[in-house]
Design a protein around this motif. Structure first.
Motif, PDB file in Angstrom:
ATOM      1  N   MET A 195      -4.154   6.472   5.999  1.00  0.00           N
ATOM      2  CA  MET A 195      -3.356   7.173   6.999  1.00  0.00           C
ATOM      3  C   MET A 195      -3.554   6.336   8.290  1.00  0.00           C
ATOM      4  SD  MET A 195      -1.825   9.874   6.416  1.00  0.00           S
ATOM      5  CE  MET A 195      -1.742  10.963   8.080  1.00  0.00           C
ATOM      6  N   LEU A 196      -2.449   6.436   9.019  1.00  0.00           N
ATOM      7  CA  LEU A 196      -2.490   5.650  10.232  1.00  0.00           C
ATOM      8  C   LEU A 196      -2.600   6.927  11.534  1.00  0.00           C
ATOM      9  CD1 LEU A 196       0.360   3.040   9.937  1.00  0.00           C
ATOM     10  CD2 LEU A 196      -2.032   2.541  10.080  1.00  0.00           C
ATOM     11  N   ARG A 197      -3.357   6.579  12.493  1.00  0.00           N
ATOM     12  CA  ARG A 197      -3.590   7.325  13.342  1.00  0.00           C
ATOM     13  C   ARG A 197      -2.871   6.776  14.856  1.00  0.00           C
ATOM     14  NH1 ARG A 197      -8.033   8.285  17.114  1.00  0.00           N
ATOM     15  NH2 ARG A 197      -9.178   6.153  15.958  1.00  0.00           N
ATOM     16  N   THR A 198      -2.244   7.750  15.649  1.00  0.00           N
ATOM     17  CA  THR A 198      -1.439   7.122  16.837  1.00  0.00           C
ATOM     18  C   THR A 198      -2.179   7.213  18.007  1.00  0.00           C
ATOM     19  OG1 THR A 198       0.591   7.760  15.695  1.00  0.00           O
ATOM     20  CG2 THR A 198       0.581   7.325  18.041  1.00  0.00           C
ATOM     21  N   GLU A 200      -6.900   5.286   9.894  1.00  0.00           N
ATOM     22  CA  GLU A 200      -7.892   6.527   9.925  1.00  0.00           C
ATOM     23  C   GLU A 200      -9.083   6.261   9.138  1.00  0.00           C
ATOM     24  OE1 GLU A 200      -7.943   9.315  11.926  1.00  0.00           O
ATOM     25  OE2 GLU A 200      -6.269   9.820  11.513  1.00  0.00           O
ATOM     26  N   ASP A 201     -10.207   6.538   9.489  1.00  0.00           N
ATOM     27  CA  ASP A 201     -11.588   6.410   8.895  1.00  0.00           C
ATOM     28  C   ASP A 201     -11.469   7.311   7.406  1.00  0.00           C
ATOM     29  OD1 ASP A 201     -12.333   4.433  10.678  1.00  0.00           O
ATOM     30  OD2 ASP A 201     -13.393   6.084  12.025  1.00  0.00           O
ATOM     31  N   GLU A 202     -11.653   6.781   6.390  1.00  0.00           N
ATOM     32  CA  GLU A 202     -11.550   7.774   5.294  1.00  0.00           C
ATOM     33  C   GLU A 202     -12.740   8.564   5.425  1.00  0.00           C
ATOM     34  OE1 GLU A 202      -9.433   7.800   2.796  1.00  0.00           O
ATOM     35  OE2 GLU A 202      -8.323   5.943   3.835  1.00  0.00           O
TER      36      GLU A 202
END
Lengths: 221, 118
Positions: A1-4, B114-116
């Motif tokens: 997942m990508l965080r902005t 995102e860190d898993e």
């Protein structure tokens, strides 16, 4: 997942900060820096030579020439009695505040009152980069046409003074002086407009007066 | 070629921001380019990928979000796209306008992995 992660900072912010820092330093030293911009062939160097003649004995002037890889202009201006340095910009289309700072260091500013940066001949890119100058001026010459404010609005917006050069050839061109002034003022209501002919000397004293006033105000404030 | 100077300036700012915020790895850098800014997206893309090798952004992707150049007519109040209508109000024909958007050239955001959850 990508965080902005939001940043929202102008890419010009870095240069703008450097420019503000340079301007503050120059203010502290009482050294006025003029950023002079125009198209190639507008008569920048001839105008500079006339300016040097008008200010001789009053202000000590240093000039940074940023023309691409040639020292023709620097020699011409040096012959007119100013201290000069040639900035070889290797094909760049503009100068940044960092490059201007290096130019001032190369020029040496201890013994001058007024430094003039002859920016690269181009009406687009130099307008985008704050050099840290006290004031900016541009030259538009009659043969270029009265429509230039419409085509290069940013340049006319960022300049404090517009010199309209080559007034001696006005009768031979379809250049509407009133239209040019009106177009420039629509973009920048406070712009000072000074028609000159660097060749005949017409109007040069008015330009020199504007410059004298600006240098004086800069040193006093 | 002012795109190269701007790309280098943007890259420097992003690296500084990452350092200050303890970000080790960035997936995508997002720039916001206004239609009325003097930045050409295609050149910016070339300049970006030419300038990142050897920096922490070497393997990042670049995304460019284009902001429309909109203005509001000073005479009739119509909001219109300045590029599309060549600077002239499509309703009343006036060229007098205030620019609402499209002059920006910003580092908009970063996309990071995102860190898993453990």
């Amino acid at each position: 997942m990508l965080r902005t992660i939001e940043i929202k900072e102008s890419v010009f912010a870095n240069n703008d900060r450097e420019a503000d820092a340079l301007r503050a330093e120059l203010k502290g030293k009482g050294l006025f820096l003029l950023n002079l911009m125009s198209s190639p062939g507008s008569g920048k160097t001839t105008t500079l030579v006339r300016t040097l003649e008008a200010l001789r004995g009053e202000l000590r002037v240093g000039i940074m020439e940023a023309d691409i890889d040639s020292d023709v202009d620097a020699r011409t201006v040096q012959d007119a009695g100013a201290k000069t340095v040639q900035l070889h910009t290797g094909g760049m289309c503009h100068l940044t505040a960092g490059m201007t700072r290096q130019g001032l260091e190369a020029l040496g500013t201890e013994d001058i009152d007024l430094a003039i940066l002859e920016n690269i001949g181009n009406l687009v890119c130099p307008a985008e980069f704050d050099t840290g100058a006290s004031k900016s001026a541009m030259i538009l010459s009659v043969p270029e046409g009265d429509d230039k404010p419409l085509k290069y609005p940013l340049m006319f917006t960022v300049c404090d003074c517009l010199i309209i050069n080559k007034m001696d050839v006005l009768p031979y061109f379809d250049f509407d002086l009133d239209a040019a002034c009106e177009r420039a003022r629509r973009l920048n209501p406070n712009i000072e407009i000074i028609p000159i002919s660097a060749k005949t000397g017409e109007g040069v004293e008015k330009w020199a007066d504007w410059l004298r006033g600006q240098v004086k105000a800069w040193k006093e404030k | 070629m002012h795109e190269m100077t701007l790309a280098i300036s943007a890259i420097k700012s992003v690296i500084e921001f990452a350092r200050d915020n303890d970000i080790d790895e960035i997936d995508t850098v997002v720039l916001e380019i206004g239609e009325l800014s003097l930045v050409v997206p295609q050149y910016m893309e070339d300049a970006y990928y030419a300038a990142v090798p050897g920096t922490m952004l070497e393997h990042t992707k670049l995304r460019m979000d284009i902001v429309p150049g909109n203005g509001i007519c000073r005479d009739c109040g119509k909001v219109y796209n300045i590029i599309e209508h060549k600077g002239r109000c499509p309703v009343c024909g006036s060229e007098s306008k205030d620019i609402l958007s499209g002059e920006e050239f910003n580092i908009k955001e970063l996309l990071v992995l995102e860190d898993e959850p453990e």
